[in-house]
Design an enzyme around this catalytic site. Structure first.
Site, PDB file in Angstrom:
ATOM      1  N   ASP A 210       0.866  -1.173   0.000  1.00  0.00           N
ATOM      2  CA  ASP A 210       0.000   0.000   0.000  1.00  0.00           C
ATOM      3  C   ASP A 210       0.911   1.233   0.000  1.00  0.00           C
ATOM      4  O   ASP A 210       1.598   1.509   0.984  1.00  0.00           O
ATOM      5  CB  ASP A 210      -0.865  -0.045   1.271  1.00  0.00           C
ATOM      6  CG  ASP A 210      -1.812   1.140   1.371  1.00  0.00           C
ATOM      7  OD1 ASP A 210      -1.820   1.984   0.462  1.00  0.00           O
ATOM      8  OD2 ASP A 210      -2.549   1.220   2.384  1.00  0.00           O
ATOM      9  N   ALA A 212       0.614   4.942  -0.214  1.00  0.00           N
ATOM     10  CA  ALA A 212      -0.339   6.063  -0.187  1.00  0.00           C
ATOM     11  C   ALA A 212       0.362   7.410   0.001  1.00  0.00           C
ATOM     12  O   ALA A 212      -0.284   8.455  -0.063  1.00  0.00           O
ATOM     13  CB  ALA A 212      -1.365   5.854   0.930  1.00  0.00           C
TER      14      ALA A 212
HETATM   15  C1  LIG Z   1      -2.137   3.715   4.689  1.00  0.00           C
HETATM   16  C2  LIG Z   1      -3.172   4.289   3.778  1.00  0.00           C
HETATM   17  N1  LIG Z   1      -3.528   3.591   2.701  1.00  0.00           N
HETATM   18  C3  LIG Z   1      -4.417   4.055   1.821  1.00  0.00           C
HETATM   19  C4  LIG Z   1      -5.040   5.270   2.015  1.00  0.00           C
HETATM   20  C5  LIG Z   1      -6.025   5.641   0.943  1.00  0.00           C
HETATM   21  O1  LIG Z   1      -6.615   6.811   0.933  1.00  0.00           O
HETATM   22  P1  LIG Z   1      -7.638   7.288  -0.211  1.00  0.00           P
HETATM   23  O2  LIG Z   1      -8.614   6.178  -0.442  1.00  0.00           O
HETATM   24  O3  LIG Z   1      -8.240   8.486   0.387  1.00  0.00           O
HETATM   25  O4  LIG Z   1      -6.827   7.557  -1.431  1.00  0.00           O
HETATM   26  C6  LIG Z   1      -4.708   6.035   3.155  1.00  0.00           C
HETATM   27  C7  LIG Z   1      -5.364   7.316   3.443  1.00  0.00           C
HETATM   28  O5  LIG Z   1      -5.388   7.817   4.526  1.00  0.00           O
HETATM   29  C8  LIG Z   1      -3.745   5.530   4.043  1.00  0.00           C
HETATM   30  O6  LIG Z   1      -3.355   6.197   5.126  1.00  0.00           O
END
Ligand SMILES: Cc1ncc(COP(=O)(O)O)c(C=O)c1O
Length: 396
Positions: A210, A212
């Site tokens: 992941d 992000a």
């Molecule tokens: C660890 C992590 N993964 C994924 C996301 C995905 O965020 P979004 O769906 O808003 O793009 C976040 C957002 O806070 C995050 O902190």
């Protein structure tokens, strides 16, 4: 039928946002919500994004559907950004689909895992971002945790993590944070990524990264080290990308699901399966945010503007980290909070008890979730002294 539904516990972070909004104290501080804020407490639209939106407004002449995989140019630009100079090398083995934010990428890829192996177990770090848990559960997959963070030493429990992952095999998916671990700020070193990649190749578990916060920790390339290192060594890999933070496109819901497989035909089959799942879910991703993102990423002038803005954001976070650590050291006369300056991304855990977090909220108007995850990027320099004083007082 609807009366059969049970009451829900609600999402604690969303509840916290509501409570902060309702608080009328002028000096309240929000370090709870996971958005970047500037020195004025604002989450501004990036200038490069604003420009791209103007171009889009002038040039767009249809609102017809884009397609199941979204904007193909966007997907290519994200693959380029994530894999850097290795992108061309693995081109045949990579497929990408535009998604509704990072969550859309996580959920779609988890659905794909469930489609392929309904009895797979997804392993998440202890602790992990709270929303990973409902995302895994919604895909009806089993959930387990691997040791990750040592709350005493404020670092990664790497030996225990490796000992746990060494017992996993082809029925397991290991969800890893590519950079800027949420909620701890404790990232894996390059050597540790190498070891994890080798272990995944040996044991046969599926790494799922992941990513992000690319660009908000050490830099665009440095933050992608883990993905690039794992992609080189394993037969298959999943990656979820979010453009919410590094392009500030939060509400536009822009992300990308990436599949890497050693057999190009299998990568292709996997993406076709993913598109069937997407069609049966939200059908097609929205266009606006991804259209803006690809303009920013591929137009040299806009790209330069964006890279400069991203650097300002990254430097601000790292400056705040140093300033908070220094302020704690001066106030407490010890190094208890020095770790904050050695971690990356927006978050660190302060190690407070839930009762202490509640006192911070009620008596000082300082808002953070019960686990004391603090969004360092939510602070303004002028608030640091008050913040540190309050935390020092409640945690005596
Ligand atoms: C660890 C992590 N993964 C994924 C996301 C995905 O965020 P979004 O769906 O808003 O793009 C976040 C957002 O806070 C995050 O902190």
């Amino acid at each position: 039928m609807l009366e059969l539904l049970q009451p829900t516990a609600g999402d604690p972070l969303i509840a916290l946002m509501g409570a902060f909004r309702a608080d009328t104290r002028a000096d309240k501080i929000d370090v709870g919500v996971g958005v970047y804020r500037d020195e004025h407490g604002k989450t501004p639209v990036m200038a490069a994004v604003k420009q791209a939106e103007k171009h889009l407004f002038d040039e767009q002449d249809t609102k017809a559907y884009v397609g199941l995989a979204g904007d193909l140019k966007f997907n290519a630009a994200i693959v380029e950004q994530v894999f850097g100079d290795k992108a061309a090398q693995i081109q045949d083995r990579v497929r990408a689909v535009q998604t509704t934010g990072g969550c859309g990428a996580l959920r779609s890829l988890l659905d794909l895992v469930a489609q392929s192996k309904p009895d797979a177990t997804v392993w998440v770090s202890d602790p992990t971002w709270l929303n990973h848990i409902p995302l895994v559960r919604s895909a009806r997959l089993k959930l387990e945790t691997y040791p990750y963070f040592d709350r005493e030493k404020q670092g990664v429990r790497f030996e225990e993590m490796i000992a746990c992952l060494s017992k996993l095999g082809p029925n397991d998916v290991v969800l890893l944070h590519g950079a800027c671990h949420n909620p701890t700020g404790a990232d894996l070193s390059e050597e540790q990524w190498q070891q994890i990649a080798q272990l995944a190749a040996k044991q046969g578990f599926l790494p799922f990264i992941d990513l992000a916060y690319q660009g908000l920790g050490r830099g665009l390339d440095a933050d992608a080290y883990g993905v690039r290192c794992v992609a080189e060594q394993v037969p298959e890999l999943l990656v979820a990308i979010s453009c919410s933070k590094n392009l500030g496109l939060y509400r536009e819901r822009v992300g990308c699901a990436i599949i890497v497989h050693q057999q190009p035909a299998t990568a292709q089959r996997a993406i076709e399966n993913l598109l069937v799942l997407v069609r049966g879910n939200y059908s097609m991703p929205p266009d606006h945010g991804a259209n803006v993102a690809v303009r920013v990423l591929s137009d040299p002038t806009l790209r330069k503007m964006w890279l400069d803005e991203l650097e300002v954001m990254r430097n601000r976070i790292n400056d705040l980290r140093r300033a908070v650590s220094t302020s704690f050291r001066e106030r407490l006369g010890n190094d208890r909070f020095d770790y904050i300056q050695h971690q990356y991304g927006m978050f660190s855990l302060l190690g407070l008890k839930a009762e202490q977090v509640q006192i911070l909220r009620e008596q000082y108007g300082i808002y953070m979730p019960g686990d004391s995850r603090t969004n360092v990027a939510g602070l303004q320099h002028s608030q640091i002294a008050r913040f540190v004083e309050a935390v020092a007082t409640v945690s005596k």
